[in-house]
Design a protein around this motif. Structure first.
Motif, PDB file in Angstrom:
ATOM      1  N   LEU A 190       0.882  -1.170   0.000  1.00  9.51           N
ATOM      2  CA  LEU A 190       0.000   0.000   0.000  1.00  9.51           C
ATOM      3  C   LEU A 190       0.919   1.219   0.000  1.00  9.51           C
ATOM      4  CD1 LEU A 190      -2.641   1.494   0.145  1.00  9.51           C
ATOM      5  CD2 LEU A 190      -2.705   1.080   2.605  1.00  9.51           C
ATOM      6  N   ILE A 191       0.893   1.957  -1.102  1.00 14.91           N
ATOM      7  CA  ILE A 191       1.822   3.080  -1.252  1.00 14.91           C
ATOM      8  C   ILE A 191       1.098   4.386  -0.923  1.00 14.91           C
ATOM      9  CG2 ILE A 191       3.255   4.320  -2.929  1.00 14.91           C
ATOM     10  CD1 ILE A 191       2.807   1.099  -4.189  1.00 14.91           C
ATOM     11  N   CYS A 192       1.689   5.161  -0.038  1.00 15.19           N
ATOM     12  CA  CYS A 192       1.135   6.469   0.352  1.00 15.19           C
ATOM     13  C   CYS A 192       2.174   7.488  -0.062  1.00 15.19           C
ATOM     14  CB  CYS A 192       0.890   6.521   1.862  1.00 15.19           C
ATOM     15  SG  CYS A 192      -0.252   5.244   2.438  1.00 15.19           S
ATOM     16  N   LEU A 193       1.856   8.276  -1.115  1.00 15.66           N
ATOM     17  CA  LEU A 193       2.918   9.005  -1.795  1.00 15.66           C
ATOM     18  C   LEU A 193       2.542  10.466  -2.069  1.00 15.66           C
ATOM     19  CD1 LEU A 193       5.645   8.845  -3.292  1.00 15.66           C
ATOM     20  CD2 LEU A 193       4.436   7.856  -5.247  1.00 15.66           C
ATOM     21  N   ALA A 194       3.263  11.365  -1.436  1.00 17.43           N
ATOM     22  CA  ALA A 194       3.093  12.798  -1.710  1.00 17.43           C
ATOM     23  C   ALA A 194       3.857  13.158  -2.985  1.00 17.43           C
ATOM     24  CB  ALA A 194       3.635  13.620  -0.542  1.00 17.43           C
ATOM     25  N   THR A 195       3.475  14.290  -3.584  1.00 15.12           N
ATOM     26  CA  THR A 195       4.231  14.845  -4.725  1.00 15.12           C
ATOM     27  C   THR A 195       4.964  16.099  -4.249  1.00 15.12           C
ATOM     28  OG1 THR A 195       2.634  14.014  -6.323  1.00 15.12           O
ATOM     29  CG2 THR A 195       4.045  15.831  -7.053  1.00 15.12           C
ATOM     30  N   HIS A 196       6.217  16.220  -4.653  1.00 13.41           N
ATOM     31  CA  HIS A 196       7.014  17.421  -4.308  1.00 13.41           C
ATOM     32  C   HIS A 196       7.712  17.949  -5.557  1.00 13.41           C
ATOM     33  CE1 HIS A 196       6.657  18.178  -0.015  1.00 13.41           C
ATOM     34  NE2 HIS A 196       6.273  16.913   0.054  1.00 13.41           N
ATOM     35  N   GLY A 197       8.518  18.967  -5.378  1.00 13.17           N
ATOM     36  CA  GLY A 197       9.225  19.542  -6.530  1.00 13.17           C
ATOM     37  C   GLY A 197       8.216  19.986  -7.570  1.00 13.17           C
ATOM     38  N   ALA A 198       8.505  19.775  -8.799  1.00 16.23           N
ATOM     39  CA  ALA A 198       7.523  20.025  -9.853  1.00 16.23           C
ATOM     40  C   ALA A 198       7.054  18.663 -10.343  1.00 16.23           C
ATOM     41  CB  ALA A 198       8.143  20.843 -10.970  1.00 16.23           C
ATOM     42  N   GLY A 199       6.178  18.065  -9.576  1.00 13.41           N
ATOM     43  CA  GLY A 199       5.663  16.748  -9.943  1.00 13.41           C
ATOM     44  C   GLY A 199       6.625  15.634  -9.617  1.00 13.41           C
ATOM     45  N   ASP A 200       7.512  15.863  -8.667  1.00 10.23           N
ATOM     46  CA  ASP A 200       8.591  14.907  -8.401  1.00 10.23           C
ATOM     47  C   ASP A 200       8.280  14.040  -7.162  1.00 10.23           C
ATOM     48  OD1 ASP A 200      10.994  13.637  -8.754  1.00 10.23           O
ATOM     49  OD2 ASP A 200      12.240  15.422  -8.374  1.00 10.23           O
ATOM     50  N   TYR A 201       9.085  12.992  -7.017  1.00  9.23           N
ATOM     51  CA  TYR A 201       8.982  12.140  -5.843  1.00  9.23           C
ATOM     52  C   TYR A 201       9.628  12.819  -4.635  1.00  9.23           C
ATOM     53  CZ  TYR A 201       8.030   8.363  -9.172  1.00  9.23           C
ATOM     54  OH  TYR A 201       7.498   7.572 -10.152  1.00  9.23           O
ATOM     55  N   PRO A 202       9.098  12.537  -3.440  1.00 12.34           N
ATOM     56  CA  PRO A 202       9.801  13.006  -2.231  1.00 12.34           C
ATOM     57  C   PRO A 202      11.192  12.375  -2.149  1.00 12.34           C
ATOM     58  CG  PRO A 202       7.571  12.256  -1.707  1.00 12.34           C
ATOM     59  CD  PRO A 202       7.846  11.840  -3.123  1.00 12.34           C
ATOM     60  N   ASP A 203      12.124  13.075  -1.533  1.00  7.88           N
ATOM     61  CA  ASP A 203      13.509  12.585  -1.461  1.00  7.88           C
ATOM     62  C   ASP A 203      13.604  11.182  -0.857  1.00  7.88           C
ATOM     63  OD1 ASP A 203      14.521  14.806  -2.620  1.00  7.88           O
ATOM     64  OD2 ASP A 203      15.145  15.779  -0.750  1.00  7.88           O
ATOM     65  N   ASN A 204      12.796  10.902   0.170  1.00  2.00           N
ATOM     66  CA  ASN A 204      12.924   9.606   0.854  1.00  2.00           C
ATOM     67  C   ASN A 204      12.450   8.448  -0.022  1.00  2.00           C
ATOM     68  OD1 ASN A 204      10.051  10.059   1.083  1.00  2.00           O
ATOM     69  ND2 ASN A 204      10.028   8.500   2.677  1.00  2.00           N
ATOM     70  N   PHE A 205      11.842   8.765  -1.174  1.00  2.00           N
ATOM     71  CA  PHE A 205      11.267   7.725  -2.028  1.00  2.00           C
ATOM     72  C   PHE A 205      12.083   7.511  -3.300  1.00  2.00           C
ATOM     73  CE2 PHE A 205       7.686   5.716  -4.341  1.00  2.00           C
ATOM     74  CZ  PHE A 205       7.135   4.951  -3.330  1.00  2.00           C
ATOM     75  N   LYS A 206      13.064   8.404  -3.517  1.00  2.00           N
ATOM     76  CA  LYS A 206      13.771   8.387  -4.813  1.00  2.00           C
ATOM     77  C   LYS A 206      14.620   7.141  -5.002  1.00  2.00           C
ATOM     78  CE  LYS A 206      13.625  13.275  -5.809  1.00  2.00           C
ATOM     79  NZ  LYS A 206      14.261  14.572  -5.740  1.00  2.00           N
ATOM     80  N   MET A 207      15.272   6.693  -3.924  1.00  2.00           N
ATOM     81  CA  MET A 207      16.098   5.481  -4.049  1.00  2.00           C
ATOM     82  C   MET A 207      15.218   4.285  -4.423  1.00  2.00           C
ATOM     83  SD  MET A 207      18.411   3.552  -1.178  1.00  2.00           S
ATOM     84  CE  MET A 207      17.045   2.799  -0.309  1.00  2.00           C
ATOM     85  N   PHE A 208      14.053   4.209  -3.804  1.00  2.75           N
ATOM     86  CA  PHE A 208      13.137   3.101  -4.078  1.00  2.75           C
ATOM     87  C   PHE A 208      12.706   3.106  -5.557  1.00  2.75           C
ATOM     88  CE2 PHE A 208       8.746   1.222  -3.524  1.00  2.75           C
ATOM     89  CZ  PHE A 208       9.173  -0.064  -3.256  1.00  2.75           C
ATOM     90  N   VAL A 209      12.428   4.285  -6.074  1.00  2.09           N
ATOM     91  CA  VAL A 209      12.036   4.390  -7.485  1.00  2.09           C
ATOM     92  C   VAL A 209      13.180   3.914  -8.384  1.00  2.09           C
ATOM     93  CG1 VAL A 209      11.379   5.992  -9.335  1.00  2.09           C
ATOM     94  CG2 VAL A 209      10.392   6.253  -7.053  1.00  2.09           C
TER      95      VAL A 209
END
Ligand SMILES: Cc1cc2nc3c(=O)[nH]c(=O)nc-3n(C[C@H](O)[C@H](O)[C@H](O)COP(=O)(O)O)c2cc1C
Length: 153
Positions: A53-72
């Motif tokens: 179950l993914i709970c995911l905010a959007t940051h930057g200009a439509g970007d992933y939050p920093d804590n999620f970038k490695m996972f992506v």
């Protein structure tokens, strides 16, 4: 007991509350759950059937939050398919941005491209009209649990 891995992408912390708000509903429906505040694919067993179950905010200009970038990146780099993964997706964003909830939109496409199957619709929570986003969880999670029961029964 079936375990749901709840994977959080958050910069300011609000989406962590959304993740935690899902847990009592899952527990009442007979599912165990574990929240991952810094999702790491190497810590998730993807052999056998898995439910995220993914709970995911959007940051930057439509970007992933920093804590999620490695996972992506880890998902992007996977050579195996995620055919054992079923997932639900809650997006959190602000509709004043043209890139409203784009992280959720892109991550859904990525997971499905990798062979994972989404259960239910993407549930986007707009902080403009829902300033306490976790209060919206009960609008959607019962529907998702119905889909989970169909999958697991
Ligand atoms: C710098 C910044 C950029 C943002 N960019 C977007 C965006 O592109 N799209 C969107 O839907 N929301 C955007 N938002 C709104 C956040 O998604 C919203 O505030 C959300 O509640 C943050 O969740 P978090 O507390 O879990 O980090 C942005 C917020 C900030 C502070």
């Amino acid at each position: 007991m079936i375990n749901i891995d709840i994977l959080v992408g958050s910069t300011l912390g609000g989406t962590e509350y959304v993740a935690e708000a899902t847990q009592p509903f899952l527990e009442a429906a007979g599912f165990a759950s574990q929240v991952h505040f810094s999702p790491d694919l190497t810590m998730l067993d993807i052999e056998g059937q898995h439910i995220w179950l993914i709970c995911l905010a959007t940051h930057g200009a439509g970007d992933y939050p920093d804590n999620f970038k490695m996972f992506v990146e880890q998902i992007n780099d996977l050579s195996d398919e995620l055919t054992n993964v079923h997932f639900g997706l809650i997006g959190v964003g602000d509709s004043n941005y043209d890139t409203y909830c784009y992280a959720a939109k892109y991550f859904d496409l990525l997971l499905r491209d990798k062979g994972a199957t989404r259960l239910g619709n993407i549930f986007n929570i707009d902080v403009v009209d829902s300033p306490i986003p976790e209060d919206r969880v009960d609008d959607w999670i019962p529907l998702w649990i119905k889909d989970l029961n169909l999958l697991t029964n």
